[in-house]
Scaffold this active site. Structure first.
Site, PDB file in Angstrom:
ATOM      1  N   GLU A   1     -46.961  61.406  67.304  1.00 24.35           N
ATOM      2  CA  GLU A   1     -45.818  61.658  68.185  1.00 24.35           C
ATOM      3  C   GLU A   1     -45.975  63.074  68.693  1.00 24.35           C
ATOM      4  O   GLU A   1     -45.365  64.027  68.171  1.00 24.35           O
ATOM      5  CB  GLU A   1     -44.476  61.453  67.488  1.00 24.35           C
ATOM      6  CG  GLU A   1     -43.346  61.440  68.537  1.00 24.35           C
ATOM      7  CD  GLU A   1     -41.950  61.351  67.980  1.00 24.35           C
ATOM      8  OE1 GLU A   1     -41.726  60.565  67.038  1.00 24.35           O
ATOM      9  OE2 GLU A   1     -41.092  62.080  68.511  1.00 24.35           O
TER      10      GLU A   1
ATOM     11  N   PHE B   1     -33.145  70.663  76.039  1.00 25.36           N
ATOM     12  CA  PHE B   1     -33.193  70.496  74.586  1.00 25.36           C
ATOM     13  C   PHE B   1     -33.349  71.796  73.805  1.00 25.36           C
ATOM     14  O   PHE B   1     -33.265  71.789  72.583  1.00 25.36           O
ATOM     15  CB  PHE B   1     -34.306  69.510  74.205  1.00 25.36           C
ATOM     16  CG  PHE B   1     -33.973  68.096  74.612  1.00 25.36           C
ATOM     17  CD1 PHE B   1     -32.994  67.386  73.940  1.00 25.36           C
ATOM     18  CD2 PHE B   1     -34.607  67.493  75.681  1.00 25.36           C
ATOM     19  CE1 PHE B   1     -32.659  66.093  74.313  1.00 25.36           C
ATOM     20  CE2 PHE B   1     -34.288  66.199  76.063  1.00 25.36           C
ATOM     21  CZ  PHE B   1     -33.300  65.498  75.378  1.00 25.36           C
TER      22      PHE B   1
ATOM     23  N   ASP C   1     -44.257  65.857  66.190  1.00 28.08           N
ATOM     24  CA  ASP C   1     -43.299  65.935  67.303  1.00 28.08           C
ATOM     25  C   ASP C   1     -43.494  67.229  68.092  1.00 28.08           C
ATOM     26  O   ASP C   1     -42.549  67.776  68.660  1.00 28.08           O
ATOM     27  CB  ASP C   1     -41.833  65.776  66.865  1.00 28.08           C
ATOM     28  CG  ASP C   1     -40.952  65.163  67.960  1.00 28.08           C
ATOM     29  OD1 ASP C   1     -41.431  65.005  69.096  1.00 28.08           O
ATOM     30  OD2 ASP C   1     -39.778  64.856  67.668  1.00 28.08           O
TER      31      ASP C   1
ATOM     32  N   HIS D   1     -46.357  65.297  72.278  1.00 31.06           N
ATOM     33  CA  HIS D   1     -46.009  65.097  73.681  1.00 31.06           C
ATOM     34  C   HIS D   1     -46.616  66.135  74.617  1.00 31.06           C
ATOM     35  O   HIS D   1     -46.906  67.253  74.227  1.00 31.06           O
ATOM     36  CB  HIS D   1     -44.489  65.124  73.847  1.00 31.06           C
ATOM     37  CG  HIS D   1     -43.776  64.195  72.914  1.00 31.06           C
ATOM     38  ND1 HIS D   1     -43.937  62.832  72.970  1.00 31.06           N
ATOM     39  CD2 HIS D   1     -42.902  64.431  71.902  1.00 31.06           C
ATOM     40  CE1 HIS D   1     -43.176  62.268  72.035  1.00 31.06           C
ATOM     41  NE2 HIS D   1     -42.555  63.214  71.372  1.00 31.06           N
TER      42      HIS D   1
HETATM   43 MN    MN Z   1     -40.709  63.094  70.168  1.00 32.46          MN
END
Ligand code: MN
Length: 326
Positions: free
Chosen positions: A8, A23, A287, A10
């Site tokens: 995960e 965010f 992430d 990005h």
């Molecule tokens: Mn994510």
């Protein structure tokens, strides 16, 4: 542990970069936007410094899923996938790819998945929750009947489907009114994604496609902790099953789902996930760039689990699930 693989992880293209702007506070945006648009510089340095051999890259969120105009959604998905394929081709030993998909048009999504898997060598798809189709208020979840062929093709292509979070749209999110701090990774992401996953399970999707594999991030978006209760509430009351699927939720969770550690670097939570689905179905992820590679790695490298499980979760489960040639 060296040789870790994350899935995960990005990046953004110019057309989707602003989707990530809300965010973090404004003074962090310069750093976050730099991280999102970089692939071969700071990102590789982070990986090298933290024993991470490979990232399977995916577009940021909500990106394609939040483009109600179907033709535009298709165009952006193709552009992002073509760009990602070019980047992966420069360092296939360090980067592989998940497809962004225009789920607004199930046939176009199926064609794009097929193109990405067969022509571009991608390893699966990562989709950011529900899609807005036609108008911003028209929200579609993927247990809907129009996705029948898409799922059949996903199973036939052996393409794992990473169901990644997004925030609910405002008109569907009254529970968060006046509490904006609950949006995003704090709470709303997990709630939104967990319910979507339960919808898929209940719909009978995995009876029709028993080999289909869904990946959930953030240690399962809270589902491992709740799985027993979902199947056993008011167990003394004998009622006929209230959903179309044939098996219990726990059975689908153990047979059709994989979970990653993305953004949830907590041994207690990992142990709970291992007790529910077993260490063969849990995979390391960070992430990045919303979380730090060093935070994920320092925790995972020293978490109190067996070395055999650390190697599986950190590396070999990903090699097997995505048939990685490393
Ligand atoms: Mn994510």
């Amino acid at each position: 542990m060296n040789g870790k693989i994350g899935l995960e992880e990005h990046f953004a293209i110019a057309e989707t970069l602003q989707d990530s702007a809300g965010f973090v506070p404004g003074d962090y945006w310069k750093e976050l936007s730099k991280r999102l648009t970089d692939i071969h510089d700071g990102r590789l340095r982070e990986m090298d410094q933290n024993g991470m051999e490979m990232m399977i890259l995916s577009l940021n969120a909500p990106a394609v899923q939040a483009i109600p105009e179907t033709a535009k959604a298709i165009e952006i998905a193709i552009r992002a996938n073509d760009y990602l394929a070019e980047q992966v081709a420069k360092r296939p030993d360090r980067f592989q790819a998940f497809a962004a998909l225009p789920m607004q048009d199930p046939d176009a999504a199926t064609r794009e998945l097929e193109r990405c898997m067969k022509e571009l060598g991608f390893k699966g798809a990562l989709v950011n929750g529900f899609s807005q189709v036609g108008t911003p208020e028209n929200v579609v979840y993927y247990d809907a009947p129009q996705y029948a062929d898409f799922w059949a093709r996903s199973e036939a292509l052996d393409a794992p489907f990473y169901l990644h979070p997004r925030n609910p749209i405002a008109s569907w999110a009254q529970i968060y009114d006046g509490h904006p701090w609950l949006m995003g990774p704090t709470w709303a992401f997990g709630q939104e994604t967990a319910v979507h996953a339960l919808r898929l399970m209940a719909s009978g999707l995995f009876d029709r496609h028993p080999k289909l594999q869904i990946v959930l991030g953030h240690m399962g978006e809270g589902l491992p902790y709740s799985m027993w209760r979902i199947d056993n509430r008011n167990a003394w009351v004998k009622l006929p099953k209230a959903y179309p699927a044939k098996k219990t939720f726990a059975e689908y969770f153990q047979q059709n789902f994989h979970l990653t550690t993305s953004g949830n670097f907590r041994t207690q939570t990992l142990i709970d996930a291992m007790l529910e689905v077993g260490s063969d179905r849990i995979l390391f992820s960070t992430d990045w760039p919303f979380e730090n590679v060093d935070h994920a790695s320092n925790w995972f490298n020293s978490a109190s689990i067996s070395e055999a499980d650390r190697v599986k979760i950190g590396r070999t489960n990903a090699v097997n699930l995505f048939k990685l040639a490393i």
